[in-house]
Write an enzyme that holds these catalytic residues in place. Structure first.
Site, PDB file in Angstrom:
ATOM      1  N   CYS A 120       0.826  -1.212   0.000  1.00  0.00           N
ATOM      2  CA  CYS A 120       0.000   0.000   0.000  1.00  0.00           C
ATOM      3  C   CYS A 120       0.859   1.261   0.000  1.00  0.00           C
ATOM      4  O   CYS A 120       1.513   1.547  -0.978  1.00  0.00           O
ATOM      5  CB  CYS A 120      -0.973  -0.029   1.189  1.00  0.00           C
ATOM      6  SG  CYS A 120      -1.946  -1.545   1.211  1.00  0.00           S
ATOM      7  N   GLU A 177      -2.714  -8.968   4.054  1.00  0.00           N
ATOM      8  CA  GLU A 177      -3.093  -9.482   5.378  1.00  0.00           C
ATOM      9  C   GLU A 177      -4.609  -9.554   5.547  1.00  0.00           C
ATOM     10  O   GLU A 177      -5.103 -10.103   6.529  1.00  0.00           O
ATOM     11  CB  GLU A 177      -2.479  -8.609   6.487  1.00  0.00           C
ATOM     12  CG  GLU A 177      -3.242  -7.358   6.832  1.00  0.00           C
ATOM     13  CD  GLU A 177      -3.241  -6.306   5.730  1.00  0.00           C
ATOM     14  OE1 GLU A 177      -4.139  -5.445   5.731  1.00  0.00           O
ATOM     15  OE2 GLU A 177      -2.347  -6.342   4.860  1.00  0.00           O
ATOM     16  N   HIS A 179      -3.735  -5.078   0.261  1.00  0.00           N
ATOM     17  CA  HIS A 179      -3.545  -5.596   1.615  1.00  0.00           C
ATOM     18  C   HIS A 179      -3.514  -7.125   1.634  1.00  0.00           C
ATOM     19  O   HIS A 179      -4.556  -7.765   1.684  1.00  0.00           O
ATOM     20  CB  HIS A 179      -4.687  -5.126   2.522  1.00  0.00           C
ATOM     21  CG  HIS A 179      -4.607  -3.688   2.921  1.00  0.00           C
ATOM     22  ND1 HIS A 179      -3.944  -3.263   4.054  1.00  0.00           N
ATOM     23  CD2 HIS A 179      -5.097  -2.567   2.341  1.00  0.00           C
ATOM     24  CE1 HIS A 179      -4.038  -1.943   4.153  1.00  0.00           C
ATOM     25  NE2 HIS A 179      -4.729  -1.500   3.120  1.00  0.00           N
TER      26      HIS A 179
END
Length: 373
Positions: free
Chosen positions: A258, A350, A348
């Site tokens: 990001c 995660e 992202h």
């Protein structure tokens, strides 16, 4: 609930939307953006990347699962304001400990409900993300007065916000089981699940403040460096870019996500720019240039790196490539260095968007560090 108290959302172009208060009463200024996620509002609200943004939820009903004490991505709610259409009257989930409205009130987040979020989202898509204000209770006044307040607020372009969200002091997230690697994570606005994903792969993560020096990073004897997500304009991150150049020159394995993707881009000599309304949601497709594979990803960014899909370019650290792109608009979604061990993505990994389409990126980071060893 604090419902039925009048509230109004005022945009800097003069458009306004009336509704009822949701959360705390008062006023809040920020950049109005929309998120297309249908779930995960708690993770959205506590993501530091949303600092100083008023988030519009395109999903019509919000708050169904209440609020729990396990899913926060940081220690607090970071959004500047919250805009929803139809808030749940009663939350229903076995992990819920209070309602979303209660948590917004507890943390002083000014929100508005009963808004035609479809019309609002179409307006933002046409006019672009812009400054706005949510006003409720005694803060509601003449629209011209409120509009003047909105137009005095700082713009997102040129805003250095990562310093507001970075950790005040270093901390360590231990590896699950045997420690295989040590990673220094530069905190530009890191989410809690990121170190957990690395810990599950035997990585001990040292989360360091943005103001850390090269010596601070090297002091933890890292096998690799991680550049986290975060808010604001990447053009303001001269310190983070200078650190990244040091890491690249030392050939330290590096992974960025990001905001970290934009920082790496600038370290490689690429420019960045503000997008019209950005990418925010958990349903955004990304194509890997090398494999042609499509991943469904979670994203939250209003800036992007300059470049075209698959483009190869030279940097002071050797050749590099635009490794991923979004087929919706051809924006850069990833970078890979070809002569030094570094790569990054604009989304992202995660998060559970695909639900696990992007998780192997952490394994690629492990392979980089393993190869270096």
């Amino acid at each position: 609930m604090s419902s039925r108290t009048p509230a109004v959302l005022v945009l800097e172009d003069g458009r306004s939307f009336r509704g009822e208060s949701y959360g705390a009463l008062g006023r809040s200024l920020g950049e109005v953006v929309f998120s297309t996620a249908m779930t995960g509002y708690q993770e959205t609200l506590t993501d530091p990347s949303y600092h100083r943004q008023i988030v519009v939820q395109t999903a019509p009903q919000i708050g169904n699962t209440g609020w729990n004490d396990e899913d926060d991505e940081s220690e607090r709610i970071w959004v500047a304001g919250y805009v929803v259409r139809d808030p749940a009257r009663v939350p229903s989930n076995w992990r819920s400990v209070r309602s979303l409205d209660e948590e917004l009130t507890n943390q002083g987040i000014v929100g508005i409900s009963g808004v035609d979020t479809r019309t609002l989202t179409r307006h933002i898509r046409e006019r672009g993300a812009m400054r706005a204000g949510v006003f409720s209770g005694d803060a509601v006044a003449d629209l011209d007065q409120l509009l003047a307040e909105v137009r005095q607020a700082p713009e997102m372009a040129g805003s250095d916000l990562a310093r507001d969200v970075t950790t005040a002091k270093p901390y360590v997230v231990k590896a699950d089981g045997e420690r295989r690697f040590t990673v220094a994570a530069l905190d530009l606005g890191i989410k809690s699940n990121t170190p957990r994903m690395m810990a599950a792969r035997g990585i001990e993560v040292h989360v360091l403040p943005l103001g850390s020096t090269v010596d601070d990073v090297l002091a933890v004897s890292p096998d690799g460096v991680f550049l986290s997500n975060g808010p604001g304009d990447p053009a303001t991150q001269d310190h983070a870019v200078a650190l990244t150049k040091e890491f690249l020159s030392r050939r330290l394995p590096l992974f960025g996500i990001c905001f970290g993707n934009q920082v790496l881009g600038r370290a490689l000599g690429r420019g960045t720019y503000k997008m019209r309304y950005g990418h925010r949601g958990i349903n955004i497709p990304v194509i890997d240039v090398a494999t042609g594979k499509v991943a469904i990803t979670a994203q939250n960014h209003g800036f992007a790196v300059e470049g075209t899909p698959g483009e190869r370019f030279d940097s002071e650290f050797g050749a590099a490539q635009v490794s991923h792109y979004c087929p919706n608009d051809d924006t850069v979604e990833g970078l890979r260095c070809l002569d030094v061990p570094a790569f990054s993505v604009q989304y992202h990994p995660e998060a559970a968007a695909g639900p696990h389409d992007a998780a192997p990126l952490f394994d690629q980071f492990v392979e980089l560090m393993d190869g270096k060893k």
